[in-house]
Enzyme design. Structure first.
Site, PDB file in Angstrom:
ATOM      1  CB  SER A  16      -1.028   0.105   1.140  1.00 44.16           C
ATOM      2  OG  SER A  16      -0.394   0.296   2.086  1.00 44.16           O
ATOM      3  CG  MET A  95       8.427  -8.349   6.176  1.00 48.96           C
ATOM      4  SD  MET A  95       7.965  -7.092   7.501  1.00 48.96           S
ATOM      5  CE  MET A  95       7.798  -7.879   8.704  1.00 48.96           C
ATOM      6  CG  ASN A 112      12.425   1.097   6.696  1.00 52.48           C
ATOM      7  OD1 ASN A 112      11.431   0.574   5.858  1.00 52.48           O
ATOM      8  ND2 ASN A 112      12.068   0.642   7.960  1.00 52.48           N
ATOM      9  CG  HIS A 114       9.583   1.531  12.060  1.00 53.59           C
ATOM     10  ND1 HIS A 114       9.628   0.035  11.903  1.00 53.59           N
ATOM     11  CD2 HIS A 114       9.204   1.685  13.335  1.00 53.59           C
ATOM     12  CE1 HIS A 114       9.496  -0.533  13.265  1.00 53.59           C
ATOM     13  NE2 HIS A 114       9.179   0.581  14.115  1.00 53.59           N
ATOM     14  CG  ASP A 150      13.417  -0.517  12.278  1.00 53.43           C
ATOM     15  OD1 ASP A 150      13.165  -0.505  11.216  1.00 53.43           O
ATOM     16  OD2 ASP A 150      12.783  -1.249  13.020  1.00 53.43           O
ATOM     17  CD  GLU A 179       2.916   2.898   7.658  1.00 49.81           C
ATOM     18  OE1 GLU A 179       3.738   2.459   8.440  1.00 49.81           O
ATOM     19  OE2 GLU A 179       2.686   2.242   6.724  1.00 49.81           O
TER      20      GLU A 179
END
Ligand code: GRF
Length: 195
Positions: A16, A95, A112, A114, A150, A179
């Protein structure tokens, strides 16, 4: 006309966030082009979304490892991204932990997303971690990727309140809405900083 920046996307799931980037490109909000989408999950819907949009979509062969991202696979991914002309790499629900082989090729150019306000709740199911910790607020973070989990420098964060009665799932849904705004926003900032 603003030059279109070329992006490669790595993801493992529904995609998404990749879709949100495509939508932002489509409406002219983001001057970019997604040149390659790669997934370690052959069934990841992200691949289907990419194909529907006419974007080359490839499966990453992780040599049978469940969660490891072996060095030689990272090297191959780096090579494919370069061949596709990607200048930036967006991890979107990917992942596996990216390490040196890929960082050597794309260091400082990998982003990235998160689902928490880092440095809080790194790692898996950050939305569940937020519910379990009983915090009043969570959110999402777009950050540069370094060799940690992260841990890289933050580019954009968007807050989301944790509401009474929230479950891990309802909170994750609300975080995802943010997001989809945060990722295009972060890329715009990154592009502006690297002419
Ligand atoms: C997102 O919540 C992202 O923050 C996390 O994984 C999820 C991916 O969702 N890293 P999608 O595949 O982009 O829909």
């Amino acid at each position: 006309m603003e030059k279109k920046r070329k992006i490669g996307v790595l993801g493992s799931g529904s995609g998404s966030n990749m879709q949100a980037l495509l939508d932002a490109i489509e409406v002219g909000e983001l001057a970019a082009e997604i040149v390659l989408v790669m997934s370690d999950n052959p069934d990841g819907y992200i691949l289907e979304r990419a194909r529907q949009a006419g974007i080359p979509a490839e499966v990453i062969d992780c040599a049978g490892y469940q969660s490891k991202f072996p060095d030689h696979c990272q090297e191959r991914v780096g090579k494919r991204l370069q061949e596709a002309g990607a200048e930036f790499v967006c991890l979107a629900g990917f992942m596996r932990l990216v390490k040196q082989p890929l960082l050597d090729v794309y260091g400082g150019k990998i982003l990235n997303i998160h689902p928490s306000l880092l440095p809080h709740f790194p790692g898996l199911e950050a939305w569940r971690q937020a519910i379990d910790a009983g915090v009043a607020e969570s959110g999402c973070t777009v950050h540069y990727v370094d060799a940690g989990m992260d841990t890289g420098p933050v580019i954009v964060q968007r807050q989301v309140p944790v509401l009474q009665g929230d479950t891990a799932e309802t909170l994750h849904e609300r975080i995802q809405e943010q997001e989809h705004i945060a990722y295009p926003e972060a890329l715009k900032l990154v592009f502006a900083q690297s002419p």
